[in-house]
Motif scaffolding. Structure first.
Motif, PDB file in Angstrom:
ATOM      1  N   GLU A   1       0.814  -1.210   0.000  1.00  0.00           N
ATOM      2  CA  GLU A   1       0.000   0.000   0.000  1.00  0.00           C
ATOM      3  C   GLU A   1       0.850   1.263   0.000  1.00  0.00           C
ATOM      4  O   GLU A   1       0.425   2.301  -0.515  1.00  0.00           O
ATOM      5  N   LYS A   2       2.077   1.194   0.533  1.00  0.00           N
ATOM      6  CA  LYS A   2       3.003   2.318   0.371  1.00  0.00           C
ATOM      7  C   LYS A   2       3.317   2.534  -1.107  1.00  0.00           C
ATOM      8  O   LYS A   2       3.332   3.662  -1.606  1.00  0.00           O
ATOM      9  N   VAL A   3       3.590   1.445  -1.807  1.00  0.00           N
ATOM     10  CA  VAL A   3       3.980   1.549  -3.218  1.00  0.00           C
ATOM     11  C   VAL A   3       2.844   2.121  -4.053  1.00  0.00           C
ATOM     12  O   VAL A   3       3.040   3.055  -4.839  1.00  0.00           O
TER      13      VAL A   3
ATOM     14  N   VAL B   1       9.450   5.667   4.261  1.00  0.00           N
ATOM     15  CA  VAL B   1      10.301   5.052   3.246  1.00  0.00           C
ATOM     16  C   VAL B   1       9.782   3.646   2.952  1.00  0.00           C
ATOM     17  O   VAL B   1       9.358   2.912   3.847  1.00  0.00           O
ATOM     18  N   GLY B   2       9.779   3.302   1.667  1.00  0.00           N
ATOM     19  CA  GLY B   2       9.306   1.981   1.274  1.00  0.00           C
ATOM     20  C   GLY B   2      10.423   0.990   1.038  1.00  0.00           C
ATOM     21  O   GLY B   2      10.310  -0.184   1.380  1.00  0.00           O
ATOM     22  N   ARG B   3      11.521   1.468   0.457  1.00  0.00           N
ATOM     23  CA  ARG B   3      12.638   0.568   0.118  1.00  0.00           C
ATOM     24  C   ARG B   3      13.927   1.351   0.250  1.00  0.00           C
ATOM     25  O   ARG B   3      13.967   2.554  -0.006  1.00  0.00           O
ATOM     26  N   ILE B   4      14.986   0.667   0.670  1.00  0.00           N
ATOM     27  CA  ILE B   4      16.290   1.303   0.835  1.00  0.00           C
ATOM     28  C   ILE B   4      17.314   0.527   0.020  1.00  0.00           C
ATOM     29  O   ILE B   4      17.500  -0.676   0.216  1.00  0.00           O
ATOM     30  N   GLN B   5      17.970   1.223  -0.906  1.00  0.00           N
ATOM     31  CA  GLN B   5      19.022   0.615  -1.719  1.00  0.00           C
ATOM     32  C   GLN B   5      20.383   0.966  -1.122  1.00  0.00           C
ATOM     33  O   GLN B   5      20.611   2.102  -0.702  1.00  0.00           O
ATOM     34  N   ASN B   6      21.274  -0.007  -1.105  1.00  0.00           N
ATOM     35  CA  ASN B   6      22.664   0.231  -0.706  1.00  0.00           C
ATOM     36  C   ASN B   6      23.508   0.121  -1.971  1.00  0.00           C
ATOM     37  O   ASN B   6      23.860  -0.981  -2.415  1.00  0.00           O
TER      38      ASN B   6
ATOM     39  N   ASP C   1      22.787  -6.035   2.358  1.00  0.00           N
ATOM     40  CA  ASP C   1      21.784  -6.248   1.317  1.00  0.00           C
ATOM     41  C   ASP C   1      21.980  -5.314   0.132  1.00  0.00           C
ATOM     42  O   ASP C   1      22.490  -4.198   0.272  1.00  0.00           O
ATOM     43  N   ASN C   2      21.518  -5.758  -1.045  1.00  0.00           N
ATOM     44  CA  ASN C   2      21.367  -4.839  -2.167  1.00  0.00           C
ATOM     45  C   ASN C   2      20.267  -3.834  -1.847  1.00  0.00           C
ATOM     46  O   ASN C   2      20.397  -2.650  -2.109  1.00  0.00           O
ATOM     47  N   TRP C   3      19.157  -4.339  -1.291  1.00  0.00           N
ATOM     48  CA  TRP C   3      18.075  -3.464  -0.878  1.00  0.00           C
ATOM     49  C   TRP C   3      17.260  -4.121   0.229  1.00  0.00           C
ATOM     50  O   TRP C   3      17.304  -5.327   0.419  1.00  0.00           O
ATOM     51  N   LEU C   4      16.527  -3.280   0.945  1.00  0.00           N
ATOM     52  CA  LEU C   4      15.657  -3.708   2.037  1.00  0.00           C
ATOM     53  C   LEU C   4      14.248  -3.180   1.792  1.00  0.00           C
ATOM     54  O   LEU C   4      14.070  -2.040   1.347  1.00  0.00           O
ATOM     55  N   TYR C   5      13.254  -4.010   2.078  1.00  0.00           N
ATOM     56  CA  TYR C   5      11.861  -3.580   2.069  1.00  0.00           C
ATOM     57  C   TYR C   5      11.481  -3.178   3.494  1.00  0.00           C
ATOM     58  O   TYR C   5      11.658  -3.966   4.433  1.00  0.00           O
TER      59      TYR C   5
ATOM     60  N   GLU D   1      13.797   5.312  -0.966  1.00  0.00           N
ATOM     61  CA  GLU D   1      12.753   5.392  -1.979  1.00  0.00           C
ATOM     62  C   GLU D   1      11.392   5.639  -1.325  1.00  0.00           C
ATOM     63  O   GLU D   1      10.965   4.870  -0.450  1.00  0.00           O
ATOM     64  N   TYR D   2      10.736   6.701  -1.785  1.00  0.00           N
ATOM     65  CA  TYR D   2       9.424   7.085  -1.267  1.00  0.00           C
ATOM     66  C   TYR D   2       8.416   7.057  -2.407  1.00  0.00           C
ATOM     67  O   TYR D   2       8.609   7.714  -3.435  1.00  0.00           O
ATOM     68  N   PHE D   3       7.356   6.307  -2.224  1.00  0.00           N
ATOM     69  CA  PHE D   3       6.331   6.181  -3.252  1.00  0.00           C
ATOM     70  C   PHE D   3       5.221   7.185  -2.954  1.00  0.00           C
ATOM     71  O   PHE D   3       4.734   7.282  -1.831  1.00  0.00           O
ATOM     72  N   CYS D   4       4.826   7.931  -3.969  1.00  0.00           N
ATOM     73  CA  CYS D   4       3.869   9.006  -3.754  1.00  0.00           C
ATOM     74  C   CYS D   4       3.189   9.337  -5.074  1.00  0.00           C
ATOM     75  O   CYS D   4       3.401   8.654  -6.084  1.00  0.00           O
ATOM     76  N   SER D   5       2.384  10.359  -5.062  1.00  0.00           N
ATOM     77  CA  SER D   5       1.727  10.842  -6.271  1.00  0.00           C
ATOM     78  C   SER D   5       1.924  12.341  -6.360  1.00  0.00           C
ATOM     79  O   SER D   5       1.861  13.041  -5.336  1.00  0.00           O
ATOM     80  N   ARG D   6       2.177  12.813  -7.562  1.00  0.00           N
ATOM     81  CA  ARG D   6       2.439  14.242  -7.747  1.00  0.00           C
ATOM     82  C   ARG D   6       1.318  15.062  -7.114  1.00  0.00           C
ATOM     83  O   ARG D   6       0.132  14.744  -7.235  1.00  0.00           O
TER      84      ARG D   6
END
Length: 478
Positions: A162-164, A328-333, A316-320, A353-358
């Protein structure tokens, strides 16, 4: 200022968009002896797969693994990079209430991290799903609950999803789950824990990756297209598409400074969002088609890049991030994808990474506020002290994810039915088809679009990645 080019089309193919689908289509056209023109509204090629340079860092927007089960795609990658891509082991986990869970879910993690009460609830919930599965299986919530039980759905899938998407999991269609996480279920998690499972089909354990990010590959493809006689025009946006008798005859573009051009068209591949494509048509599409196009939705997102004065934060490459208390929804390293993405030794490049709408509250925050938010959340999760976060940079990405809501399929069918009779137009790519495609699917749609325009029978870009299963079961990586 208005200008127009010669009445006879000087290019065999016009491509709208210089992302993976558009550039692949242009390069594929040259293999047929066609001369392409690629029009890109932005100042950089690659679309959402571009790599942004910032203070010596290379920022991969969203994290783009290179994997495929299609030999043609693999051959193109190897050809375009001279075989120089890293093979990277995948490690991604779920972070929930300060505890890590393997992704895909592993029974060992669940047993170690759950208490007896939660284990009993999970088992009872899964038993209920076996005894009374939801039929018909319409929504994402239905799909996951049938395979894991409602308790594990709420614990490990609901919050992040639901964040995404910004909508309830009851409104998100099961099509998305069937394409993206096919093969996942509680029995698979048990078999994996016992060393007897094959894992979820949507999750390759190794992938290829360009040392300087995916944008370096697409920049090489753009250079290749231009060197072979094609043309690339950056910062030139398509604002009109004229057609007669179900054939495109010209496109109108607007360049930086307001200069407008009218370009004759022999063949057209478009990767622009379907809503924009339909809105640009002249004469206008029928009202029902325009309404369907306007109803298609995209999810936008923000990347906040943080420079952290510590070389190793997590493996990790990334974390959910599934905790509801964090935006924050996902974090990339980035350094775990390729050390060359990180500009300074002894530091980490972390992408929040933050998921949102303009236009929503998150999107409307200024960059300084977003950097403060991301730094505070990274520190709050326990990965770094705020004093170690030395700098930040914000990237805003429109139309990142086509939304699979409860009405998208009917709208898409209306648009496809209207566009398919156009004899010299073929959509391609994630936004051009309104389909959540990976890079290899986008490339295949670009190839298919050229085949359609070349008159190859039985081909359609619309049919790439439509099966209710994902395409990662057999990953070709070497």
């Amino acid at each position: 200022m208005d200008t127009s080019e010669s009445a006879g089309a000087p290019f065999d193919l016009v491509v709208i968009g210089a992302g993976p689908a558009g550039l692949t289509a242009a390069e594929e056209a040259q293999r047929r002896g066609w001369r392409p023109l690629v029009l890109e509204a932005n100042s950089q090629v690659g679309g959402i797969s571009r790599t942004v340079r910032w203070r010596g860092n290379h920022i991969d927007i969203g994290g783009h693994r290179f994997f495929t089960n299609d030999a043609r795609v693999l051959q193109r990658w190897q050809e375009w990079t001279g075989g120089r891509m890293r093979e990277v082991p995948r490690l991604s986990r779920i972070l929930y209430r300060r505890k890590f869970y393997a992704y895909p879910l592993n029974l060992c993690d669940v047993l170690l991290n759950f208490g007896l009460i939660d284990l009993a609830r999970a088992g009872a919930s899964y038993a209920c799903s076996l005894a009374r599965p939801i039929r018909p299986e319409v929504s994402f919530a239905d799909w996951v609950s049938n395979r894991f039980g409602h308790f594990l759905f709420r614990r490990f899938f609901k919050s992040y999803t639901e964040k995404v998407w910004g909508i309830s999991c009851d409104r998100l269609r099961a099509d998305w789950a069937a394409q993206r996480i096919a093969g996942m279920s509680l029995p698979v998690a048990v078999l994996n824990a016992l060393g007897r499972g094959r894992g979820a089909r949507s999750l390759a354990d190794r992938f290829l990756y360009p040392a300087l990010g995916p944008g370096s590959l697409w920049e090489a493809v753009a250079d290749r297209v231009v060197a072979a006689g094609g043309e690339l025009r950056l910062e030139e946006r398509v604002v009109g598409i004229a057609h007669r008798d179900r054939r495109v005859v010209s496109v109108e573009t607007e360049a930086a400074g307001g200069t407008r051009r009218m370009l004759p068209v022999q063949r057209l591949v478009t990767t622009m969002p379907l809503g924009d494509l339909i809105a640009a048509l002249d004469p206008p599409a029928p009202a029902a088609v325009r309404a369907a196009a306007a109803a298609l939705r995209h999810r936008d997102f923000l990347v906040v890049a943080l420079s952290v004065a510590r070389p190793e934060l997590f493996p990790d490459n990334w974390l959910y991030i599934h905790d509801e208390g964090y935006q924050v929804g996902r974090i990339q390293n980035a350094g775990n994808w390729s050390p060359q993405l990180v500009g300074s030794s002894g530091t980490s490049l972390i992408l929040m990474e933050y998921f949102c709408s303009r236009g929503d509250a998150l999107w409307n925050q200024d960059d300084a506020a977003l950097v403060r938010l991301a730094a505070g959340e990274l520190a709050g999760l326990g990965f770094a002290d705020t004093c170690e976060i030395t700098d930040g940079h914000v990237i805003r990405e429109l139309n990142a994810y086509p939304v699979y809501d409860e009405t998208y399929r009917s709208h898409l069918d209306i648009i496809r039915t209207y566009l398919e009779p156009f004899g010299n137009l073929s959509p391609a790519g994630r936004s051009g088809l309104h389909r959540y495609n990976n890079q290899d699917h986008a490339m295949l749609s670009g190839m298919a679009a050229v085949d359609v325009l070349a008159g190859v029978p039985g081909t359609s870009a619309w049919d790439v990645n439509i099966a209710r299963s994902h395409h990662e079961e057999q990953v070709v990586a070497s």
